[in-house]
Design a protein around this motif. Structure first.
Motif, PDB file in Angstrom:
ATOM      1  N   GLN A   1       0.905  -1.398   0.039  1.00 40.68           N
ATOM      2  CA  GLN A   1      -0.065   0.028  -0.239  1.00 40.68           C
ATOM      3  C   GLN A   1       0.891   1.365   0.109  1.00 40.68           C
ATOM      4  OE1 GLN A   1      -1.923   0.795   4.006  1.00 40.68           O
ATOM      5  NE2 GLN A   1      -1.546  -1.363   4.214  1.00 40.68           N
ATOM      6  N   PRO A   2       0.377   2.393  -0.529  1.00 35.86           N
ATOM      7  CA  PRO A   2       1.188   3.633  -0.682  1.00 35.86           C
ATOM      8  C   PRO A   2       1.003   4.214   0.679  1.00 35.86           C
ATOM      9  CG  PRO A   2      -1.111   3.886  -1.454  1.00 35.86           C
ATOM     10  CD  PRO A   2      -0.874   2.635  -1.269  1.00 35.86           C
ATOM     11  N   PHE A   3       2.388   4.893   1.100  1.00 34.19           N
ATOM     12  CA  PHE A   3       2.438   5.482   2.215  1.00 34.19           C
ATOM     13  C   PHE A   3       3.763   6.249   2.091  1.00 34.19           C
ATOM     14  CE2 PHE A   3       4.544   5.632   6.712  1.00 34.19           C
ATOM     15  CZ  PHE A   3       3.661   6.292   7.133  1.00 34.19           C
TER      16      PHE A   3
ATOM     17  N   ILE B   1       2.126  -6.205  16.469  1.00 35.28           N
ATOM     18  CA  ILE B   1       3.666  -5.787  15.927  1.00 35.28           C
ATOM     19  C   ILE B   1       3.476  -5.646  14.535  1.00 35.28           C
ATOM     20  CG2 ILE B   1       6.004  -6.240  15.925  1.00 35.28           C
ATOM     21  CD1 ILE B   1       5.714  -7.706  18.714  1.00 35.28           C
ATOM     22  N   VAL B   2       3.518  -4.266  14.023  1.00 38.41           N
ATOM     23  CA  VAL B   2       3.303  -4.093  12.713  1.00 38.41           C
ATOM     24  C   VAL B   2       4.606  -3.884  12.120  1.00 38.41           C
ATOM     25  CG1 VAL B   2       2.307  -2.553  10.922  1.00 38.41           C
ATOM     26  CG2 VAL B   2       1.207  -3.249  13.140  1.00 38.41           C
ATOM     27  N   SER B   3       4.896  -4.493  10.824  1.00 37.23           N
ATOM     28  CA  SER B   3       6.349  -4.382  10.288  1.00 37.23           C
ATOM     29  C   SER B   3       6.134  -3.516   8.995  1.00 37.23           C
ATOM     30  CB  SER B   3       7.209  -5.647  10.061  1.00 37.23           C
ATOM     31  OG  SER B   3       6.230  -6.598   9.420  1.00 37.23           O
ATOM     32  N   MET B   4       6.988  -2.579   8.739  1.00 35.17           N
ATOM     33  CA  MET B   4       7.161  -2.039   7.125  1.00 35.17           C
ATOM     34  C   MET B   4       8.212  -1.823   6.838  1.00 35.17           C
ATOM     35  SD  MET B   4       4.447   1.169   8.689  1.00 35.17           S
ATOM     36  CE  MET B   4       4.577   1.985   7.048  1.00 35.17           C
ATOM     37  N   VAL B   5       8.230  -1.892   5.446  1.00 31.71           N
ATOM     38  CA  VAL B   5       9.356  -1.716   4.742  1.00 31.71           C
ATOM     39  C   VAL B   5       9.253  -1.207   3.333  1.00 31.71           C
ATOM     40  CG1 VAL B   5       9.711  -4.323   3.951  1.00 31.71           C
ATOM     41  CG2 VAL B   5      11.711  -2.848   4.312  1.00 31.71           C
ATOM     42  N   PRO B   6       9.930  -0.246   2.627  1.00 34.72           N
ATOM     43  CA  PRO B   6       9.631   0.076   1.191  1.00 34.72           C
ATOM     44  C   PRO B   6       9.778  -1.099   0.118  1.00 34.72           C
ATOM     45  CG  PRO B   6      11.156   1.685   2.150  1.00 34.72           C
ATOM     46  CD  PRO B   6      11.108   0.371   3.247  1.00 34.72           C
ATOM     47  N   PHE B   7       8.803  -1.190  -0.859  1.00 34.38           N
ATOM     48  CA  PHE B   7       8.685  -2.330  -1.584  1.00 34.38           C
ATOM     49  C   PHE B   7      10.014  -2.512  -2.322  1.00 34.38           C
ATOM     50  CE2 PHE B   7       7.567  -4.331  -5.707  1.00 34.38           C
ATOM     51  CZ  PHE B   7       6.862  -5.448  -5.222  1.00 34.38           C
ATOM     52  N   ASP B   8      10.597  -1.449  -2.790  1.00 33.88           N
ATOM     53  CA  ASP B   8      11.772  -1.447  -3.633  1.00 33.88           C
ATOM     54  C   ASP B   8      13.064  -2.135  -2.896  1.00 33.88           C
ATOM     55  OD1 ASP B   8      10.367  -0.275  -5.759  1.00 33.88           O
ATOM     56  OD2 ASP B   8      11.012   1.676  -5.134  1.00 33.88           O
ATOM     57  N   GLU B   9      13.182  -2.141  -1.830  1.00 35.87           N
ATOM     58  CA  GLU B   9      14.142  -2.707  -0.889  1.00 35.87           C
ATOM     59  C   GLU B   9      13.872  -4.006  -0.910  1.00 35.87           C
ATOM     60  OE1 GLU B   9      14.953  -1.378   2.998  1.00 35.87           O
ATOM     61  OE2 GLU B   9      14.966   0.728   2.584  1.00 35.87           O
TER      62      GLU B   9
END
Length: 602
Positions: A255-257, A276-284
């Motif tokens: 999703q966009p952020f 526990i929420v994890s987030m990472v840029p898609f490109d990485e």
């Protein structure tokens, strides 16, 4: 239609070439069209696997971290100082000072991140480690002070502490129950306010990629922890994460952020029920997979070219052994189990298939022979069982004439007032009537005992002075099913070989007991015992009956030990039957083992 007819006219080799080429071209086109979708799914899956593993480590850390507070405080809350203050309403300021010292000692020896500690009684009186510095405070604004006493560990999410000396920073409150050492009743709570220092360090060690991050969201949607400390303790709707759509538990979404596509995953903790929420840029996450996908497309193109060149050559080798094996299988289906394929040693699939085919046919042939053998043995077993029954019947004298004659003798004895003869004739008639009743192979142990008692009364008439007999059979076994006529033959042997040589001066004891799932009946006597050579002969005969096909019953032993053993083995199997233990000059014990079955309904 014309093209289909043309295709059917082609050879198998040509069909294989066309099929493989068509499949290769279709695979390349399909992969090109769907690569983006599966590529994204693979990235999401890899991200979730990585984040799930990291999240589980963090969950384990949080659970272990909170449990450490509970374990380390057990000595504190069981101390006399704490227990006395919580249970004694007449405490003094000196008592409060003692409690404060105990709390401060705990902090000094354990966790430096503790901001404050509060001891809460059933009447909501509170003592803290800063009592002597800030004076009495009712702590009314603290959420733990507005709750009833907690009977199990409870974690209050991050909130801003509002008491003197707190400096308005976010803290977690760990509420631990305190039970009376003697009464075991809930007498208070120990509240520990901790800073987020340790949690921050643990989360920093578990970063995802270069810019990936974790944050904790409580079950009431407030931020428990985020790297941006200003958001800690605030509802998520009041932070920069308000537009984030959290996925379902143990799922990942793209999703966009903040102007970029992010991979987001959430896992719920079983102990705190926080997410526990994890987030990472898609490109990485997608960088390495992009090159892997390009390499896969190149390899697939090379494979398609290789197939186009090699299929015509290999198809002939593939088709020929298949046709041979097909013909052999048709022969097996027709009942010919003697066919075998030519098995050449090797590891390729066709060689293994030929080898497996030979093994299959060999096993089918063995199974057919085994089945035939088992059927023959079953017939032989049934014949042996019938022979045992016929032999037992042949060795009965004509029962009708005999027990009718005994009935006449009983009536005459009654008229002549001879009760002993009347009783003996009646018992003898009952014994022969019971042995003549072969309506079934099984009866109850109760019927066998009644029959045995009548037989023993006859022996007591024969030896009225010195002969003794005892029956010790618990009534719970009386309704158990047993093979008919198994006790009297053993008892007859005991009378013949133990009581008669002693001229009636002997004892016979019949007992029964259960052993696991078996019923064991023992007939013991105090006779001279069985000679060693004779005992070996009987035991060898019993062993042969148990380990081999059951032989026919020889004349002279139709109702003896081997007869009883044979019928028990035929009925219940080789694990059951007769066992003999003889002691020279002291007596003999004959044991009958059979399954302890469900009682018969009579």
């Amino acid at each position: 239609m014309k093209s289909m007819r043309t295709f059917h006219k082609l050879s198998i080799r040509a069909k294989m070439v066309l099929a493989f080429l068509s499949l290769s071209i279709a695979s390349v086109l399909l992969l090109a069209l769907s690569s983006h979708y599966y590529y994204s799914q693979a990235v999401k899956k890899d991200f979730f696997n990585i984040s799930y593993e990291a999240t589980n480590r963090l969950n384990y850390f949080l659970d272990y971290y909170f449990k450490q507070f509970q374990r380390s405080s057990s000595t504190l809350i069981e101390s006399n100082t704490i227990q006395n203050w919580l249970t004694d309403q007449n405490y003094t300021s000196e008592n409060i000072d003692d409690v404060e010292r105990e709390l401060r000692r705990y902090v000094a020896l354990n966790f430096p991140e503790i901001q404050n500690m509060f001891l809460v009684s059933r009447t909501h009186n509170v003592v803290s480690i800063r009592e002597s510095f800030v004076g009495v405070n009712n702590y009314a604004s603290e959420s733990w002070n507005r709750m009833p006493l907690q009977q199990k560990r409870y974690i209050i999410p991050t909130h801003i502490a509002d008491y003197p000396g707190s400096m308005g920073e976010g803290v977690l409150s760990i509420v631990l129950p305190i039970f009376g050492v003697e009464s075991l009743e809930l007498v208070g709570n120990l509240v520990i306010d901790i800073s987020l220092t340790e949690i921050y360090q643990a989360f920093m060690r578990s970063k995802l990629g270069q810019s990936g991050d974790f944050f904790i969201l409580s079950d009431n949607d407030t931020i428990v922890f985020h790297a941006n400390h200003e958001w800690n303790g605030l509802p998520i709707s009041q932070t920069g994460l308000k537009d984030l759509k959290l996925p379902k538990d143990q799922e990942a979404t793209i999703q966009p952020f903040q102007g970029a596509d992010y991979l987001v995953a959430a896992v719920t903790s079983e102990s705190t029920h926080w997410k526990i929420v994890s987030m990472v840029p898609f490109d990485e996450m997608a960088g390495e997979l992009t090159s892997a996908t390009d390499s896969m497309l190149i390899i697939l193109g090379l494979i398609a070219i290789f197939i186009a060149l090699m299929v015509p050559f290999l198809s002939a080798k593939f088709v020929h052994p298949i046709l041979i094996l097909k013909n052999l299988m048709r022969q097996v289906a027709g009942g010919n189990l003697s066919v075998r394929s030519v098995s050449v040693p090797g590891l390729d699939e066709f060689q293994q298939l030929n080898h497996s085919f030979n093994i299959m046919v060999t096993r089918l042939e063995e199974l057919f022979q085994t089945n035939t053998t088992l059927q023959m043995r079953e017939v032989q077993s049934q014949l042996a069982q019938k022979e045992a029954l016929i032999k037992a019947l042949q060795n009965q004298i004509n029962p009708h004439l005999l027990y009718n004659s005994l009935g006449i003798i009983q009536s005459m004895a009654y008229l002549e007032e001879m009760p002993m003869i009347e009783k003996m004739a009646g018992n003898l008639a009952d014994v022969y009537r019971y042995t003549a009743r072969f309506s079934g192979m099984e009866t109850t142990l109760r019927e066998e005992i009644i029959h045995l008692q009548k037989y023993l009364e006859i022996i007591h008439v024969r030896f009225p002075s010195d002969f003794q007999s005892h029956l010790y059979v618990n009534e719970k076994f009386h309704a158990c099913p047993v093979v008919k006529l198994i006790l009297q033959p053993i008892l007859e042997n005991a009378v013949k070989y133990a009581i008669e040589p002693l001229e009636g001066k002997g004892v016979i004891i019949v007992s029964a007991y259960d052993e696991k799932n078996d019923l064991v009946i023992e007939i013991a006597d105090n006779g001279p015992g069985i000679e060693e050579e004779k005992l070996h002969e009987i035991e060898e005969r019993i062993r042969i009956i148990s380990t081999h096909d059951v032989p026919g019953i020889e004349d002279g032993e139709s109702l003896g030990i081997t007869n009883v053993h044979t019928r028990l083995v035929l009925k219940y199997g080789p694990g059951y039957g007769v066992r003999i233990h003889s002691f020279a000059g002291r007596g003999t014990v004959v044991s009958l083992r059979m399954p302890l079955l469900t009682p018969l309904i009579t």
